[in-house]
Design a protein around this motif. Structure first.
Motif, PDB file in Angstrom:
ATOM      1  N   ALA A 128      -7.621  -9.795   3.590  1.00 16.94           N
ATOM      2  CA  ALA A 128      -6.314  -9.687   3.097  1.00 16.94           C
ATOM      3  C   ALA A 128      -6.448  -9.343   5.217  1.00 16.94           C
ATOM      4  N   SER A 129      -5.124  -9.226   5.521  1.00 13.14           N
ATOM      5  CA  SER A 129      -4.276  -7.886   6.985  1.00 13.14           C
ATOM      6  C   SER A 129      -3.947  -7.454   6.749  1.00 13.14           C
ATOM      7  N   LEU A 130      -4.594  -5.698   7.054  1.00 15.00           N
ATOM      8  CA  LEU A 130      -4.334  -4.194   7.040  1.00 15.00           C
ATOM      9  C   LEU A 130      -2.904  -4.597   7.369  1.00 15.00           C
ATOM     10  N   PHE A 131      -2.434  -5.047   8.599  1.00 16.62           N
ATOM     11  CA  PHE A 131      -1.293  -4.694   9.230  1.00 16.62           C
ATOM     12  C   PHE A 131      -0.325  -5.457   8.688  1.00 16.62           C
ATOM     13  N   GLU A 132      -0.114  -6.309   8.464  1.00 17.01           N
ATOM     14  CA  GLU A 132       0.858  -6.986   7.450  1.00 17.01           C
ATOM     15  C   GLU A 132       0.912  -6.553   6.294  1.00 17.01           C
ATOM     16  N   VAL A 133      -0.729  -5.842   5.046  1.00 16.02           N
ATOM     17  CA  VAL A 133       0.164  -5.131   4.458  1.00 16.02           C
ATOM     18  C   VAL A 133       0.859  -4.172   4.023  1.00 16.02           C
ATOM     19  N   GLU A 134       0.559  -3.143   5.080  1.00 11.23           N
ATOM     20  CA  GLU A 134       1.529  -2.032   5.277  1.00 11.23           C
ATOM     21  C   GLU A 134       2.984  -2.392   6.324  1.00 11.23           C
ATOM     22  N   GLN A 135       3.189  -3.407   6.331  1.00 11.10           N
ATOM     23  CA  GLN A 135       4.711  -4.071   6.646  1.00 11.10           C
ATOM     24  C   GLN A 135       4.997  -4.588   6.038  1.00 11.10           C
ATOM     25  N   PHE A 136       4.242  -5.304   5.153  1.00  9.60           N
ATOM     26  CA  PHE A 136       5.465  -5.850   3.533  1.00  9.60           C
ATOM     27  C   PHE A 136       5.951  -4.920   2.576  1.00  9.60           C
ATOM     28  N   ARG A 137       4.818  -3.174   2.646  1.00 10.88           N
ATOM     29  CA  ARG A 137       5.148  -2.296   2.431  1.00 10.88           C
ATOM     30  C   ARG A 137       6.257  -1.420   2.688  1.00 10.88           C
ATOM     31  N   ARG A 138       7.019  -1.466   3.610  1.00 10.43           N
ATOM     32  CA  ARG A 138       6.732  -0.584   4.145  1.00 10.43           C
ATOM     33  C   ARG A 138       8.717  -1.434   3.743  1.00 10.43           C
ATOM     34  N   LEU A 139       8.774  -2.930   3.931  1.00  9.91           N
ATOM     35  CA  LEU A 139       9.954  -3.849   3.651  1.00  9.91           C
ATOM     36  C   LEU A 139      10.259  -3.527   2.309  1.00  9.91           C
ATOM     37  N   LEU A 140       9.598  -3.531   1.214  1.00 10.12           N
ATOM     38  CA  LEU A 140       9.164  -3.087  -0.365  1.00 10.12           C
ATOM     39  C   LEU A 140      10.314  -1.276  -0.451  1.00 10.12           C
ATOM     40  N   ALA A 141       9.785  -0.590   0.853  1.00  9.03           N
ATOM     41  CA  ALA A 141      10.366   0.382   0.720  1.00  9.03           C
ATOM     42  C   ALA A 141      12.193   0.143   0.631  1.00  9.03           C
ATOM     43  N   ILE A 142      12.309  -0.289   2.144  1.00  7.84           N
ATOM     44  CA  ILE A 142      13.487  -0.992   2.132  1.00  7.84           C
ATOM     45  C   ILE A 142      14.556  -0.943   1.910  1.00  7.84           C
ATOM     46  N   VAL A 143      14.500  -2.375   0.524  1.00  7.99           N
ATOM     47  CA  VAL A 143      14.752  -2.630  -0.514  1.00  7.99           C
ATOM     48  C   VAL A 143      14.943  -2.123  -1.671  1.00  7.99           C
ATOM     49  N   GLY A 144      14.245  -0.698  -1.519  1.00  6.92           N
ATOM     50  CA  GLY A 144      13.893   0.192  -2.721  1.00  6.92           C
ATOM     51  C   GLY A 144      13.237   0.269  -3.850  1.00  6.92           C
ATOM     52  N   VAL A 145      11.937  -0.303  -3.103  1.00  3.99           N
ATOM     53  CA  VAL A 145      11.101   0.079  -4.721  1.00  3.99           C
ATOM     54  C   VAL A 145      10.772   0.661  -3.860  1.00  3.99           C
ATOM     55  N   GLY A 146      10.363   1.608  -4.961  1.00  4.42           N
ATOM     56  CA  GLY A 146       9.436   3.538  -5.106  1.00  4.42           C
ATOM     57  C   GLY A 146       8.072   2.987  -4.516  1.00  4.42           C
ATOM     58  N   GLU A 147       7.237   4.077  -3.850  1.00  4.02           N
ATOM     59  CA  GLU A 147       6.089   3.760  -3.184  1.00  4.02           C
ATOM     60  C   GLU A 147       5.408   3.143  -4.407  1.00  4.02           C
ATOM     61  N   GLY A 148       4.839   4.004  -5.330  1.00  2.00           N
ATOM     62  CA  GLY A 148       3.508   3.570  -6.374  1.00  2.00           C
ATOM     63  C   GLY A 148       3.940   2.341  -6.937  1.00  2.00           C
ATOM     64  N   ASP A 149       5.053   1.318  -7.118  1.00  2.00           N
ATOM     65  CA  ASP A 149       5.521   0.460  -7.356  1.00  2.00           C
ATOM     66  C   ASP A 149       5.174  -0.847  -6.421  1.00  2.00           C
ATOM     67  N   ALA A 150       5.874  -0.673  -4.878  1.00  2.00           N
ATOM     68  CA  ALA A 150       4.851  -1.543  -3.812  1.00  2.00           C
ATOM     69  C   ALA A 150       3.258  -1.210  -3.546  1.00  2.00           C
ATOM     70  N   LEU A 151       2.970  -0.729  -4.338  1.00  2.00           N
ATOM     71  CA  LEU A 151       1.236  -0.686  -4.336  1.00  2.00           C
ATOM     72  C   LEU A 151       1.327  -1.668  -5.336  1.00  2.00           C
ATOM     73  N   ASN A 152       1.853  -1.657  -6.413  1.00  2.00           N
ATOM     74  CA  ASN A 152       0.979  -2.928  -7.188  1.00  2.00           C
ATOM     75  C   ASN A 152       1.291  -3.812  -7.468  1.00  2.00           C
ATOM     76  N   LEU A 153       3.010  -3.912  -6.993  1.00  2.00           N
ATOM     77  CA  LEU A 153       3.336  -5.492  -6.297  1.00  2.00           C
ATOM     78  C   LEU A 153       2.469  -6.138  -5.014  1.00  2.00           C
ATOM     79  N   THR A 154       1.921  -4.958  -4.077  1.00  2.00           N
ATOM     80  CA  THR A 154       1.630  -5.380  -2.729  1.00  2.00           C
ATOM     81  C   THR A 154       0.450  -6.215  -3.780  1.00  2.00           C
ATOM     82  N   SER A 155      -0.429  -5.654  -4.174  1.00  2.00           N
ATOM     83  CA  SER A 155      -1.989  -5.619  -5.175  1.00  2.00           C
ATOM     84  C   SER A 155      -1.104  -7.465  -6.066  1.00  2.00           C
ATOM     85  N   ALA A 156      -0.444  -7.188  -6.424  1.00  2.00           N
ATOM     86  CA  ALA A 156      -0.589  -8.771  -7.540  1.00  2.00           C
ATOM     87  C   ALA A 156      -0.183  -9.578  -6.599  1.00  2.00           C
ATOM     88  N   LEU A 157       0.507  -9.359  -5.581  1.00  2.00           N
ATOM     89  CA  LEU A 157       0.860 -10.268  -4.698  1.00  2.00           C
ATOM     90  C   LEU A 157      -0.604 -10.667  -3.526  1.00  2.00           C
TER      91      LEU A 157
END
Length: 322
Positions: A128-157
């Motif tokens: 996994a690319s740490l930069f890309e992972v953090e970038q995707f989490r920031r995008l999830l936050a921008i579209v309205g996903v909470g921090e905890g849910d963003a962490l779970n969604l990124t792990s599943a992806l």
């Protein structure tokens, strides 16, 4: 001597009238049968002709749609020949409206997918690319996903994309989780071919996929983001510390004068404290989605083609008819 009338003479019954009536009925039945067979044959012929015409129209519509895609490839090749910067003010970004042709019409458009976050970049060859992972989490936050849910969604992806079968914590999911679902499915354990596949990943609801779709793409790994075509949400996710409002101001500035190169882009950031990773950014585009639509006779066809312009002449990564 008295005369008596002769007794009536009885003989075999006359059948001529009955026979003639039966013959007429038989003839009528024969005519009706022949007429029915003829009508059925004509009907079958009509259906066959309709099928032949339908196949002909569909084939012609496909040719027209493919012609629109080939036109798009020519436009991209000419653009690569004449300049080294890609932006939304160029001719390739103009949609072709429905244009009449003989017995039909054709239209098409090009979308720059290099202006989006490539989901397949999250997992590289070495993990996994740490930069890309953090970038995707920031995008999830921008579209309205909470921090905890963003962490779970990124792990599943990440579990869906990586090659192993060991679930990540928290929120990960591998084959043991998917096989317990209804309907049963298995993780791809490889790159996505289409953004719509996100709906198969644990936690990615249709609503969330719809919110993400304008900002993400499923491209061959190691692609870069074109800052000249990326929407504000993508820029805010790609550059740590850049707010969405500041990114929107950059879009306004870009519409007046596009970024000539990455140093020009960095110079126009709202703060010099922002330090984007320019190895993941570009002012040119490589991947485009070409869409050709065509109508011919009674048939309508839509063709989508992913183009890779690594070389001047774009190559086809995949194509599909819709």
């Amino acid at each position: 001597m008295s005369c008596r009338p002769s007794p009536p003479v009885f003989g075999p019954p006359r059948r001529h009238g009955t026979q003639r009536g039966a013959a007429v009925i038989l003839a009528l039945l024969t005519v009706a049968l022949v007429a029915g067979i003829a009508a059925a044959a004509v009907g079958d012929l009509g259906v066959a002709m309709d099928q032949v015409m339908g196949r002909h129209d569909q084939a012609q519509a496909r040719l027209l749609a493919r012609g629109a895609v080939d036109w798009a490839r020519n436009v991209l090749a000419e653009d690569a020949r004449t300049n080294s910067v890609d932006h939304l003010g160029e001719s390739w970004a103009v949609k072709v409206p429905p244009t009449p042709v003989e017995e039909g019409e054709v239209s098409g458009e090009l979308q720059d997918l290099s202006g989006r976050i490539n989901i397949n970049n999250l997992v590289q060859v070495d993990g996994a690319s740490l930069f890309e992972v953090e970038q995707f989490r920031r995008l999830l936050a921008i579209v309205g996903v909470g921090e905890g849910d963003a962490l779970n969604l990124t792990s599943a992806l990440l579990d869906w994309l990586d090659a192993d079968d060991t679930p990540r914590l928290p929120g990960g999911a591998e084959s043991s989780w998917y096989e317990a679902q209804t309907p049963i499915r298995r993780p791809a354990n490889g790159p996505l071919l289409a953004v719509s596949e996100l709906a198969q990943v644990r936690g990615f609801t249709p609503d969330l996929v719809a919110r993400l779709s304008p900002f993400v793409a499923a491209l061959p790994a190691d692609s870069k983001i074109n800052v000249n075509t990326a929407p504000a949400e993508v820029l805010a996710a790609a550059i740590p510390g850049l707010s969405l409002d500041a990114a929107r101001l950059l879009i306004v500035q870009r519409s007046r004068a596009w970024f000539k190169d990455l140093p020009d882009f960095k110079a126009r950031l709202p703060s010099q404290d922002l330090n984007p990773d320019t190895n993941r950014l570009a002012t040119t585009s490589r991947h485009f989605l070409a869409t050709g639509r065509a109508r011919f006779g009674v048939s309508m066809v839509r063709m989508e083609v992913l183009l890779d312009r690594e070389q001047r002449w774009p190559t086809i990564v995949w194509q599909k008819l819709l």
